[in-house]
Design a protein around this motif. Structure first.
Motif, PDB file in Angstrom:
ATOM      1  N   ALA A 161     -10.418 -32.137 -14.550  1.00 35.48           N
ATOM      2  CA  ALA A 161     -11.079 -33.189 -13.659  1.00 35.48           C
ATOM      3  C   ALA A 161     -12.155 -32.730 -13.692  1.00 35.48           C
ATOM      4  CB  ALA A 161     -10.124 -34.173 -13.484  1.00 35.48           C
ATOM      5  N   GLU A 162     -11.979 -31.409 -12.266  1.00 24.83           N
ATOM      6  CA  GLU A 162     -12.866 -30.971 -11.100  1.00 24.83           C
ATOM      7  C   GLU A 162     -14.587 -30.914 -11.863  1.00 24.83           C
ATOM      8  OE1 GLU A 162     -10.046 -29.992  -8.282  1.00 24.83           O
ATOM      9  OE2 GLU A 162     -10.779 -28.251  -8.618  1.00 24.83           O
ATOM     10  N   LEU A 163     -14.467 -30.547 -13.029  1.00 23.92           N
ATOM     11  CA  LEU A 163     -16.121 -30.324 -13.982  1.00 23.92           C
ATOM     12  C   LEU A 163     -16.380 -30.734 -14.425  1.00 23.92           C
ATOM     13  CD1 LEU A 163     -16.543 -27.446 -16.592  1.00 23.92           C
ATOM     14  CD2 LEU A 163     -16.664 -29.701 -17.224  1.00 23.92           C
ATOM     15  N   ALA A 164     -15.880 -32.488 -14.846  1.00 25.05           N
ATOM     16  CA  ALA A 164     -16.079 -33.513 -15.437  1.00 25.05           C
ATOM     17  C   ALA A 164     -17.121 -34.313 -14.117  1.00 25.05           C
ATOM     18  CB  ALA A 164     -15.165 -34.619 -15.631  1.00 25.05           C
ATOM     19  N   GLN A 165     -16.456 -34.228 -12.124  1.00 24.52           N
ATOM     20  CA  GLN A 165     -16.661 -34.894 -11.403  1.00 24.52           C
ATOM     21  C   GLN A 165     -18.053 -34.235 -10.925  1.00 24.52           C
ATOM     22  OE1 GLN A 165     -12.888 -34.833  -9.772  1.00 24.52           O
ATOM     23  NE2 GLN A 165     -12.591 -36.674 -10.235  1.00 24.52           N
ATOM     24  N   ARG A 166     -17.791 -33.158 -10.690  1.00 29.92           N
ATOM     25  CA  ARG A 166     -19.052 -32.201 -10.420  1.00 29.92           C
ATOM     26  C   ARG A 166     -20.271 -32.953 -11.303  1.00 29.92           C
ATOM     27  NH1 ARG A 166     -15.541 -28.233 -10.302  1.00 29.92           N
ATOM     28  NH2 ARG A 166     -15.860 -26.585 -11.814  1.00 29.92           N
ATOM     29  N   GLY A 167     -20.205 -32.816 -12.579  1.00 30.46           N
ATOM     30  CA  GLY A 167     -21.138 -33.581 -13.384  1.00 30.46           C
ATOM     31  C   GLY A 167     -21.469 -34.549 -13.186  1.00 30.46           C
ATOM     32  N   GLN A 168     -20.467 -35.677 -13.089  1.00 33.24           N
ATOM     33  CA  GLN A 168     -20.876 -36.476 -12.864  1.00 33.24           C
ATOM     34  C   GLN A 168     -21.981 -37.220 -11.226  1.00 33.24           C
ATOM     35  OE1 GLN A 168     -16.717 -38.453 -12.593  1.00 33.24           O
ATOM     36  NE2 GLN A 168     -16.850 -38.909 -14.678  1.00 33.24           N
ATOM     37  N   ILE A 169     -21.043 -35.634 -10.313  1.00 32.47           N
ATOM     38  CA  ILE A 169     -21.951 -35.981  -9.403  1.00 32.47           C
ATOM     39  C   ILE A 169     -23.630 -35.909  -9.600  1.00 32.47           C
ATOM     40  CG2 ILE A 169     -22.309 -34.648  -7.225  1.00 32.47           C
ATOM     41  CD1 ILE A 169     -19.357 -35.005  -6.981  1.00 32.47           C
ATOM     42  N   VAL A 170     -23.495 -35.121 -10.325  1.00 30.44           N
ATOM     43  CA  VAL A 170     -24.913 -34.511 -10.344  1.00 30.44           C
ATOM     44  C   VAL A 170     -25.827 -35.527 -11.409  1.00 30.44           C
ATOM     45  CG1 VAL A 170     -26.780 -33.083 -11.363  1.00 30.44           C
ATOM     46  CG2 VAL A 170     -24.536 -32.027 -10.177  1.00 30.44           C
TER      47      VAL A 170
END
Ligand SMILES: C/C=C/C(=O)SCCNC(=O)CCNC(=O)[C@H](O)C(C)(C)COP(=O)(O)OP(=O)(O)OC[C@H]1O[C@@H](n2cnc3c(N)ncnc32)[C@H](O)[C@@H]1OP(=O)(O)O
Length: 258
Positions: free
Chosen positions: A77-86
């Motif tokens: 989920a954190e991997l997804a969130q990091r991409g979402q933020i960028v």
């Protein structure tokens, strides 16, 4: 910079992703993209941006090879969130960003392109969200952005079949602005479009870019948050592990429903 290059010409920055063989969006590519956005935002000689992929593809998505080290749902989920933020930062970028797509923009590669403000494509480019072939779901806000461009039914079809559409079909579906015969014509058109925007008053361009973002509601952000959570849950199912393993072993996955 190891995976991104930037060249500025007549107020247009051309950002090239160069992460062979497929320009996969690894954590290092995301970190560099974030740093490049910082620099381009401050740079007074840059008024528009063109994003392109070096080699055969725009980008084939998140780096599937990096998935193998992830065990826990919260880590996925954190991997997804990091991409979402960028990608959220990219979509809110105050200068217009044009994705020039050739070869393939798949999964996280299409999510990258959908975060840009305009998409130009080659006629035979492949655009799609094939994550369900991996036993996964999109995680970089693709589930929320795709329907905005193509409508509910087409977004549903594209995600559930996991099949790509061509550049020509992407234009027909409203996912891309225009299609060109080959990569050279694509890049020329992207530069022409970027230069037209760069010739306008930067203050008016900034105002339009900000106003276009007001269409996003709190429901959109709730959807994005839920997407990351579900990406983490699906990632840790047996089917998620099987899908990723099958891709890396170059075989068809067999999904058990577990
Ligand atoms: C939250 C976000 C999630 C996601 O984004 S999940 C990823 C979604 N994307 C995909 O599922 C696309 C996967 N890739 C493909 O379907 C195909 O590939 C292509 C259509 C892009 C190209 O096909 P072809 O021309 O037959 O080449 P090839 O042998 O499959 O790939 C060339 C090399 O590129 C690597 N590669 C392709 N996509 C990725 C990727 N997304 N992450 C990491 N590596 C990738 C392969 O493994 C291989 O590498 P090697 O030459 O070492 O065998």
């Amino acid at each position: 910079m190891n995976f991104l290059s930037v060249a500025v010409e007549e107020y247009v920055a051309v950002v090239k992703v160069n992460h062979p063989p497929a320009n996969a969006m690894s954590s290092k590519v995301f970190a560099e993209l974030s740093a490049v956005l910082d620099e381009l935002e401050k740079n007074g000689h840059v008024r528009a941006v063109v994003v392109h992929g070096e080699g055969r593809f725009f980008s084939a998505g998140a780096d599937i090879k990096e998935f193998t080290g992830i065990e826990e749902a919260h880590a996925a989920a954190e991997l997804a969130q990091r991409g979402q933020i960028v990608f959220e930062r990219l979509e809110k970028f105050p200068k217009p960003v044009i994705a020039a797509i050739h070869g393939a923009a798949l999964g996280g590669g299409l999510e990258f392109a959908m975060s840009c403000h305009m998409r130009l494509v080659t006629e035979n480019a492949k655009l799609g969200l094939p994550e369900l072939n991996l036993g996964l779901i999109p995680g970089f806000a693709g589930t929320q952005r795709l329907a905005r461009y193509v409508g509910f039914a087409k977004a549903c079809e594209l995600m559930l079949t996991a099949e790509p559409i061509t550049g020509v079909q992407a234009v027909q579906a409203g996912l891309a602005n225009a299609a060109y015969a080959d990569e050279a014509a694509l890049l020329e058109a992207a530069m022409t479009l970027a230069k037209k925007a760069a010739a306008k008053s930067p203050s008016s361009v900034r105002a339009v870019m900000e106003l276009l973002q007001t269409v996003k509601t709190s429901q959109y952000y709730e959807g994005v948050q839920r997407e990351a959570q579900l990406f983490g849950e699906v990632f840790t199912t047996e089917d998620g592990k099987e899908g990723v393993a099958a891709f890396l072993e170059k075989r068809k996955p067999s999904f058990s429903g577990k």
